[in-house]
Design a protein around this motif. Structure first.
Motif, PDB file in Angstrom:
ATOM      1  N   ILE A 292       5.589 -13.756 -35.951  1.00 57.09           N
ATOM      2  CA  ILE A 292       7.037 -13.794 -36.165  1.00 57.09           C
ATOM      3  C   ILE A 292       7.786 -13.492 -34.866  1.00 57.09           C
ATOM      4  CG2 ILE A 292       8.958 -12.653 -37.342  1.00 57.09           C
ATOM      5  CD1 ILE A 292       7.035 -12.230 -39.728  1.00 57.09           C
ATOM      6  N   SER A 293       7.358 -12.440 -34.162  1.00 59.58           N
ATOM      7  CA  SER A 293       8.076 -12.058 -32.942  1.00 59.58           C
ATOM      8  C   SER A 293       7.882 -13.090 -31.835  1.00 59.58           C
ATOM      9  CB  SER A 293       7.626 -10.672 -32.477  1.00 59.58           C
ATOM     10  OG  SER A 293       6.244 -10.641 -32.183  1.00 59.58           O
ATOM     11  N   GLN A 294       6.689 -13.687 -31.747  1.00 59.29           N
ATOM     12  CA  GLN A 294       6.469 -14.728 -30.746  1.00 59.29           C
ATOM     13  C   GLN A 294       7.277 -15.985 -31.077  1.00 59.29           C
ATOM     14  OE1 GLN A 294       2.229 -15.383 -30.286  1.00 59.29           O
ATOM     15  NE2 GLN A 294       1.877 -13.188 -30.009  1.00 59.29           N
ATOM     16  N   GLY A 295       7.326 -16.348 -32.344  1.00 58.21           N
ATOM     17  CA  GLY A 295       8.113 -17.511 -32.729  1.00 58.21           C
ATOM     18  C   GLY A 295       9.585 -17.330 -32.396  1.00 58.21           C
ATOM     19  N   ALA A 296      10.100 -16.124 -32.675  1.00 60.09           N
ATOM     20  CA  ALA A 296      11.500 -15.845 -32.360  1.00 60.09           C
ATOM     21  C   ALA A 296      11.745 -15.911 -30.860  1.00 60.09           C
ATOM     22  CB  ALA A 296      11.885 -14.468 -32.911  1.00 60.09           C
ATOM     23  N   CYS A 297      10.829 -15.338 -30.079  1.00 64.59           N
ATOM     24  CA  CYS A 297      10.975 -15.354 -28.620  1.00 64.59           C
ATOM     25  C   CYS A 297      10.907 -16.786 -28.078  1.00 64.59           C
ATOM     26  CB  CYS A 297       9.887 -14.495 -27.974  1.00 64.59           C
ATOM     27  SG  CYS A 297       9.908 -14.489 -26.179  1.00 64.59           S
ATOM     28  N   ALA A 298       9.960 -17.572 -28.557  1.00 60.01           N
ATOM     29  CA  ALA A 298       9.825 -18.955 -28.099  1.00 60.01           C
ATOM     30  C   ALA A 298      11.059 -19.770 -28.467  1.00 60.01           C
ATOM     31  CB  ALA A 298       8.564 -19.584 -28.687  1.00 60.01           C
ATOM     32  N   GLY A 299      11.573 -19.583 -29.695  1.00 62.31           N
ATOM     33  CA  GLY A 299      12.781 -20.284 -30.097  1.00 62.31           C
ATOM     34  C   GLY A 299      13.965 -19.935 -29.206  1.00 62.31           C
ATOM     35  N   ASP A 300      14.106 -18.642 -28.914  1.00 61.51           N
ATOM     36  CA  ASP A 300      15.191 -18.217 -28.022  1.00 61.51           C
ATOM     37  C   ASP A 300      15.021 -18.806 -26.623  1.00 61.51           C
ATOM     38  OD1 ASP A 300      16.520 -16.768 -29.941  1.00 61.51           O
ATOM     39  OD2 ASP A 300      15.610 -14.851 -29.391  1.00 61.51           O
ATOM     40  N   ASN A 301      13.778 -18.831 -26.126  1.00 65.30           N
ATOM     41  CA  ASN A 301      13.552 -19.364 -24.785  1.00 65.30           C
ATOM     42  C   ASN A 301      13.803 -20.871 -24.711  1.00 65.30           C
ATOM     43  OD1 ASN A 301      13.100 -17.145 -23.197  1.00 65.30           O
ATOM     44  ND2 ASN A 301      10.894 -17.097 -23.541  1.00 65.30           N
ATOM     45  N   ILE A 302      13.508 -21.582 -25.768  1.00 62.87           N
ATOM     46  CA  ILE A 302      13.828 -23.013 -25.776  1.00 62.87           C
ATOM     47  C   ILE A 302      15.343 -23.204 -25.743  1.00 62.87           C
ATOM     48  CG2 ILE A 302      13.743 -25.130 -27.154  1.00 62.87           C
ATOM     49  CD1 ILE A 302      10.949 -24.221 -28.106  1.00 62.87           C
ATOM     50  N   ARG A 303      16.065 -22.409 -26.508  1.00 63.61           N
ATOM     51  CA  ARG A 303      17.536 -22.471 -26.458  1.00 63.61           C
ATOM     52  C   ARG A 303      18.042 -22.169 -25.050  1.00 63.61           C
ATOM     53  NH1 ARG A 303      19.156 -18.011 -30.065  1.00 63.61           N
ATOM     54  NH2 ARG A 303      21.223 -18.391 -29.161  1.00 63.61           N
ATOM     55  N   ARG A 304      17.451 -21.164 -24.417  1.00 60.64           N
ATOM     56  CA  ARG A 304      17.885 -20.793 -23.071  1.00 60.64           C
ATOM     57  C   ARG A 304      17.560 -21.902 -22.070  1.00 60.64           C
ATOM     58  NH1 ARG A 304      19.446 -15.600 -22.698  1.00 60.64           N
ATOM     59  NH2 ARG A 304      19.200 -15.610 -20.430  1.00 60.64           N
ATOM     60  N   ALA A 305      16.386 -22.524 -22.230  1.00 62.04           N
ATOM     61  CA  ALA A 305      16.020 -23.619 -21.331  1.00 62.04           C
ATOM     62  C   ALA A 305      16.984 -24.792 -21.471  1.00 62.04           C
ATOM     63  CB  ALA A 305      14.587 -24.063 -21.616  1.00 62.04           C
ATOM     64  N   ILE A 306      17.358 -25.107 -22.702  1.00 65.23           N
ATOM     65  CA  ILE A 306      18.305 -26.203 -22.928  1.00 65.23           C
ATOM     66  C   ILE A 306      19.652 -25.895 -22.276  1.00 65.23           C
ATOM     67  CG2 ILE A 306      19.639 -27.402 -24.721  1.00 65.23           C
ATOM     68  CD1 ILE A 306      17.173 -27.084 -26.547  1.00 65.23           C
ATOM     69  N   GLY A 308      20.061 -24.103 -19.672  1.00 67.30           N
ATOM     70  CA  GLY A 308      19.917 -23.885 -18.244  1.00 67.30           C
ATOM     71  C   GLY A 308      19.904 -22.420 -17.845  1.00 67.30           C
ATOM     72  N   LYS A 309      19.557 -21.543 -18.791  1.00 72.31           N
ATOM     73  CA  LYS A 309      19.532 -20.107 -18.522  1.00 72.31           C
ATOM     74  C   LYS A 309      18.102 -19.648 -18.231  1.00 72.31           C
ATOM     75  CE  LYS A 309      23.476 -19.086 -21.544  1.00 72.31           C
ATOM     76  NZ  LYS A 309      23.925 -18.326 -22.731  1.00 72.31           N
ATOM     77  N   PRO A 310      17.924 -18.532 -17.531  1.00 69.61           N
ATOM     78  CA  PRO A 310      16.575 -18.018 -17.260  1.00 69.61           C
ATOM     79  C   PRO A 310      15.866 -17.628 -18.560  1.00 69.61           C
ATOM     80  CG  PRO A 310      18.208 -16.933 -15.856  1.00 69.61           C
ATOM     81  CD  PRO A 310      18.972 -17.725 -16.882  1.00 69.61           C
TER      82      PRO A 310
END
Length: 376
Positions: A292-306, A308-310
């Motif tokens: 659950i925590s990894q999925g949430a982190c990965a989802g947030d990081n994909i949003r950040r990548a889209i 253009g955020k670190p």
């Protein structure tokens, strides 16, 4: 429009989908899974020993996809072409801008084709329901459970419980190549589990493996044969073939060794059991909280990548683990504190009820759990 493809509708995949819902209208999220339902694996052993309807543990992915504004594609993934950014399925090829692998793991039979054909896997609700239906019919005087980890212990104890509820006394044998059941656990927990298995009449065969199986017999590596007998397989897991075929570093089980941001290739992330988050020399253990925590982190990081955020690194937090057994005994560690007995059992079920999807399902499962206290 950016397209994010999530492979796997388990705990990690749905946690990521929930985070990606906040990405806005400029992002399309496609969820791919070969099953039509999200299956609540922590309660699978209870399907064998309790009056639980398997449907209670199967939440429709179509409903989950609608809640998170995803497009659901029910298909089997055959390959991922990272260079071309395409997922190849048994249906159409699906293009992506960003990918999240959350496909989990499957049973590993270590190349034993005949054993695979004869064994009852224990990876889905239908597996547990099939085993439960077979027991009262008396089709197997002996049930051999291959694999002495958490799942094997839970399954073995629930087979005993199911037999006693039906007025039968199955011989249950737990087999593992390690020198002790739940060998990775601290010694006090191992001793507690061993004593409880003995009290329930469960036999163990340690330092050996299943060498062969037919439709009504199971033979161990040392030549000992049980007949008539059924074989339940919980002895090991591996990632799917298409994950093994991906480039990059992997564990022996084929789990992808992602970077601290859970990225294993450009625009490609992994979460859940398919992802090996290495701390020190060993990957962190697989579990629901980690998924659950990894999925949430990965989802947030994909949003950040889209955007253009670190990206932000995954910060694991492990609340602990519990090994519940069907007679109401359990042991484990919660927030660093060792817990035993019925307190540990109810902590396990409390967490299951929190994470189970569907208010009606929670209420029904709670009624079943409260219906009677298991007897030794």
């Amino acid at each position: 429009m950016k397209t994010v493809v999530i492979i796997g509708g388990g705990f990690a995949g749905l946690a990521a989908a929930a985070r990606l819902r906040r990405a806005g209208d400029g992002v399309e999220v496609i969820l791919i899974d070969r099953r039509p339902t999200h299956q609540f694996l922590p309660l699978l052993p209870d399907l064998v020993g309790r009056d639980l309807d398997p449907s209670l543990l199967c939440y429709p992915l179509a409903r989950a996809a609608a809640q998170t504004r995803c497009r659901l594609v029910q298909a089997t993934v055959h390959a991922v072409d990272i260079a071309a950014r395409r997922v190849l399925t048994d249906g159409d090829a699906i293009a992506f801008d960003y990918l999240l692998l959350a496909s989990g793991v499957e049973s590993d039979f270590y190349g034993q084709t005949q054993v695979r054909e004869r064994a009852c896997e224990f990876r889905a609700a239908e597996d547990a329901a099939r085993l439960r239906a077979r027991l009262p019919a008396g089709q197997a005087a002996t049930v051999v459970v291959a694999g002495g980890g958490y799942t094997g212990v839970e399954v073995a104890t629930h087979v005993v419980r199911a037999g006693r509820r039906a007025g039968l006394r199955h011989r249950v044998v737990l087999v593992d190549p390690a020198p002790a059941i739940c060998n990775a656990l601290p010694d006090p927990f191992r001793r507690y589990i061993a004593a409880n298995l003995l009290a329930m009449g469960i036999e163990t065969r340690l330092g050996t493996t299943v060498a062969d199986a037919t439709h009504d017999s199971v033979t161990l590596a040392g030549g000992e044969t049980f007949a008539p007998a059924a074989l339940v397989w919980t002895a090991g897991v591996r990632t799917a073939d298409f994950v093994h075929a991906l480039p990059g570093s992997k564990t022996r089980q084929g789990r992808l060794e992602a970077d601290p941001n859970l990225q294993f290739a450009d625009a490609c992330f992994a979460a859940g059991d398919v992802c090996a988050v290495v701390r020190g020399r060993q990957p962190l253990r697989m579990g629901v909280q980690a998924a659950i925590s990894q999925g949430a982190c990965a989802g947030d990081n994909i949003r950040r990548a889209i955007a253009g955020k670190p990206l932000r690194p995954y910060r694991p937090w492990d609340p602990g683990y519990l090994v519940p057994m069907a007679n109401g005994r359990a042991c484990g560690r919660v927030l660093g504190v060792p817990v035993y007995g019925r307190v540990a059992t109810w902590l396990h079920y409390a967490m299951c009820l929190v994470r189970l999807r569907g208010t009606g399902c929670r209420a029904t499962v709670l009624r079943v759990l409260l219906a009677g206290t298991p007897r030794r």
